[in-house]
Design an enzyme around this catalytic site. Structure first.
Site, PDB file in Angstrom:
ATOM      1  N   THR A 142       0.438  -0.729  -0.380  1.00 43.15           N
ATOM      2  CA  THR A 142      -0.123  -0.336   0.010  1.00 43.15           C
ATOM      3  C   THR A 142       0.664   1.683   0.104  1.00 43.15           C
ATOM      4  O   THR A 142       1.292   1.719  -0.921  1.00 43.15           O
ATOM      5  CB  THR A 142      -0.867  -0.257   0.880  1.00 43.15           C
ATOM      6  OG1 THR A 142      -0.603  -0.034   2.492  1.00 43.15           O
ATOM      7  CG2 THR A 142      -2.188  -0.936   1.143  1.00 43.15           C
ATOM      8  N   LYS A 164       3.984  -6.931   4.120  1.00 41.83           N
ATOM      9  CA  LYS A 164       3.477  -5.919   3.655  1.00 41.83           C
ATOM     10  C   LYS A 164       3.536  -5.292   5.243  1.00 41.83           C
ATOM     11  O   LYS A 164       2.587  -6.111   5.801  1.00 41.83           O
ATOM     12  CB  LYS A 164       2.403  -5.171   2.794  1.00 41.83           C
ATOM     13  CG  LYS A 164       1.422  -6.049   3.626  1.00 41.83           C
ATOM     14  CD  LYS A 164      -0.040  -4.368   4.302  1.00 41.83           C
ATOM     15  CE  LYS A 164       0.545  -3.475   2.991  1.00 41.83           C
ATOM     16  NZ  LYS A 164      -0.419  -2.372   3.841  1.00 41.83           N
ATOM     17  N   THR A 175      -1.724  -3.366   9.940  1.00 35.93           N
ATOM     18  CA  THR A 175      -2.139  -2.963   8.699  1.00 35.93           C
ATOM     19  C   THR A 175      -0.814  -4.321   7.849  1.00 35.93           C
ATOM     20  O   THR A 175       0.244  -3.699   7.390  1.00 35.93           O
ATOM     21  CB  THR A 175      -2.207  -2.020   7.887  1.00 35.93           C
ATOM     22  OG1 THR A 175      -2.946  -0.963   8.105  1.00 35.93           O
ATOM     23  CG2 THR A 175      -2.355  -1.933   6.301  1.00 35.93           C
ATOM     24  N   GLU A 247       5.940   4.008   7.189  1.00 31.18           N
ATOM     25  CA  GLU A 247       5.867   5.254   6.990  1.00 31.18           C
ATOM     26  C   GLU A 247       6.498   6.726   7.121  1.00 31.18           C
ATOM     27  O   GLU A 247       6.762   6.389   8.273  1.00 31.18           O
ATOM     28  CB  GLU A 247       4.554   6.084   6.513  1.00 31.18           C
ATOM     29  CG  GLU A 247       3.977   5.196   6.297  1.00 31.18           C
ATOM     30  CD  GLU A 247       2.050   4.731   6.668  1.00 31.18           C
ATOM     31  OE1 GLU A 247       1.614   5.837   7.676  1.00 31.18           O
ATOM     32  OE2 GLU A 247       0.852   5.304   6.248  1.00 31.18           O
ATOM     33  N   ASN A 373      -0.137  10.167   6.262  1.00 25.57           N
ATOM     34  CA  ASN A 373      -0.691  10.423   6.842  1.00 25.57           C
ATOM     35  C   ASN A 373      -2.161  11.524   6.873  1.00 25.57           C
ATOM     36  O   ASN A 373      -3.479  11.250   7.201  1.00 25.57           O
ATOM     37  CB  ASN A 373      -0.803   9.436   8.038  1.00 25.57           C
ATOM     38  CG  ASN A 373      -0.412   8.161   8.244  1.00 25.57           C
ATOM     39  OD1 ASN A 373      -0.553   7.723   7.809  1.00 25.57           O
ATOM     40  ND2 ASN A 373       1.426   8.407   8.520  1.00 25.57           N
TER      41      ASN A 373
END
Lengths: 377, 377
Positions: A142, A164, A175, A247, A373
């Site tokens: 993602t 992932k 996630t 991230e 985000n």
């Protein structure tokens, strides 16, 4: 142990990976129904595929269908029907029993799946099944910036997988999707234990996903010693890959707490340090702000004695004692320089109270994290 | 209730505020020894002044000495001696008993106090004692961008105070100092209860400070009804001031959870939403990403039934139902526009299970937050 190129391609599995824009589909298919174990999000707002797969793996698994771009979470009854229709479609195309199809999804919460696209992707995927481990790893990405696949050869047996991660990586694996295959036999409970020591000690932010799914499937029957430890080593490597690609993460922080009263308190302290936004931002700013580490330990719930506690930062091979019952005099500029030059920081805390130990992994918190985000939707 | 200008100047107290660069000193002095109550950080890594003041307030309080720029935390034995020498100096200059002097500090952890500077500031402060509420509020600022003082006139009695907050504002009041004075009598325990409903439900980041100190002092003997509720209203206003001036905060988020099984679960759910970095960043990005709210409730520990849960965003006077057992069809662009135009967002979650209710306050997470905390040292 040797690391082999090719991820899942080193084992007797067929894979496929399809991507249409942000919507990806990965297939992992086995020759027969295999013994499987799963660890799932403990979030009570669990996604439809989690609810379904949690039950299904008890039957053994012959195929894993993973979709990216949409979490199929908070989608009510329709979400469950959509998830079942995907599993059904995969079973039909593969000529296997629907009850042996595990499904997993990752992506935005609260939107309905585009099932007609996914069904087309399944048809295409089934046609292209083969040695496509890296394509499958790519298909489940993602906000990940690179695919994650790994194969470890332990001599008598191998462990391979794709994963992932990226945002929402927190205790209890937000996630995160991780599909692991081995040709060894394994004991029940081995996955849960290894995940608790590795993936559940990883923190990018403090949120826990609705979709986390880790599956372990055995395609062989080799009885081996040391599988539990091998799996822990494998998942520790995966954990590092997830953090390094978290991230907005530029620096990997490895946290080690020793001397806690017991293991539970060591874990709590390590978690608190890993989760602290102030520790993360200080690492981003190349600041060895050990006071924030001490504060995090202080609110972690672990018993402490301020006079017995010690804190080191390990940077570029040097281990620097910063707190030893009280603040130490140190060369602040020298440490800042070291931090600038190194993208891996080790934080070691000795509570001096017992023999409880734990490790955790974290990253820095950067502008990039906020940017990703703030705009993700 | 009327809000009066002038903060503490409306009550019978003398104040002073001195600032030398980042090092500030505030004095609050009473005519006599007054009944006082305190709420302190629960961080086990508590700072020297917290350890001292926690004991001292049992004696009653005649002066509060607050310093900013250095937390005097993780400073061992020397930190305790430094803190005591400050209280001793203030007592000497004021001609009062040292055991009635409360002290509080805020700032960087792990550095030793510059006690000679502070002692000079005490001498200067004692000379300038008078109606200096706003100077005192200014003196305790760290990364705050504006001083915080407030006086509420409830007719029969007044409540006034000064506060500082900004970073590390979290459940249990990280790096928050708040000194409240009233001319009413109060019952024991009233402060703890009011703080639990207000300051402890505020979140800027997820860290808990080592130095949080809230003191309530009575300079009068008016017996009044409704003091507890008045104090709650007062602290709710202070909570809003702290959030609005939180590090890098552009938007105020007010969270209301209703329909929880009980009050404890409502608080847990409200806290989880308030603390979620993903909710905070989505607010920064003007994204009504209610899926992240649902996920936070899901991992909060509160019991949920996904089919009974409802989520609204209240923006600019409009209340928009986004989730009602499943995702609702909404005008996403219209909502984004509304969010852009409003700097206060309300998030309401109805769990539909019972009558447990709670409120919490949060802000957005911006680049500015990362910048402030990457460089603060």
């Amino acid at each position: 142990m040797k690391i082999l190129e090719g991820g899942l391609d080193n084992l007797n599995v067929k894979t496929a990976g399809i991507r249409n824009g942000k919507n990806g589909l990965a297939l992992i298919v086995f020759d027969q129904v295999c013994k499987a174990e799963g660890v799932f999000t403990t979030n009570r707002m669990s996604a439809a595929p989690v609810q379904i797969t949690r039950e299904r793996i008890k039957n053994g698994i012959q195929a894993i269908v993973a979709t990216s771009g949409n979490a199929n979470c908070a989608t009510g009854e329709q979400g469950l029907r959509d998830a079942e229709s995907i599993a059904w479609k995969a079973a039909e195309e593969l000529g296997i029993d629907e009850k042996n199809v595990a499904i997993a999804s990752t992506g935005i919460i609260g939107e309905y799946l585009d099932t007609s696209l996914i069904k087309k992707q399944i048809e295409e995927g089934v046609k292209s099944l083969g040695k496509n481990s890296s394509k499958a790893a790519q298909a489940i990405m993602t906000t990940d910036t690179r695919p994650k696949e790994l194969c470890m050869d332990f001599g008598r047996f191998k462990i391979a997988g794709i994963a992932k991660g990226s945002g929402m990586i927190h205790p209890h694996m937000a996630t995160m999707l991780c599909f692991i295959v081995t040709d060894a036999e394994f004991e029940g409970g081995v996955l849960r234990k290894a995940v608790d020591e590795t993936l559940n000690m990883v923190s990018v932010d403090n949120d826990m996903s609705t979709n986390d799914t880790v599956l372990l499937v055995s395609v062989g029957d080799k009885r081996v010693d040391g599988f539990a430890e091998a799996l822990r080593i494998f998942l520790e490597e995966i954990a590092g890959m997830l953090i390094a690609d978290g991230e907005g993460v530029n620096k990997l922080v490895e946290i080690r707490v020793v001397g806690a009263k017991n293991k539970g308190e060591a874990r709590a302290a390590a978690h608190a340090i890993a989760d602290s936004m102030l520790v993360k931002t200080s690492v981003f700013g190349n600041n060895a702000n050990w006071g924030r580490v001490a504060a995090a330990v202080g609110y972690s719930g672990a018993e402490i004695d301020m006079e017995r506690m010690k804190i080191w930062y390990g940077i570029g091979g040097k281990k620097i004692l910063l707190y030893n019952g009280a603040a130490m005099e140190v060369d602040k500029e020298g440490i800042e320089d070291l931090m600038k030059k190194n993208d891996k920081i080790e934080i070691v805390v000795d509570l001096g109270l017992g023999d409880g130990e734990a490790r955790a992994w974290s990253g820095d918190l950067s502008y990039e994290y906020v940017k990703i985000n703030a705009s993700y939707s």
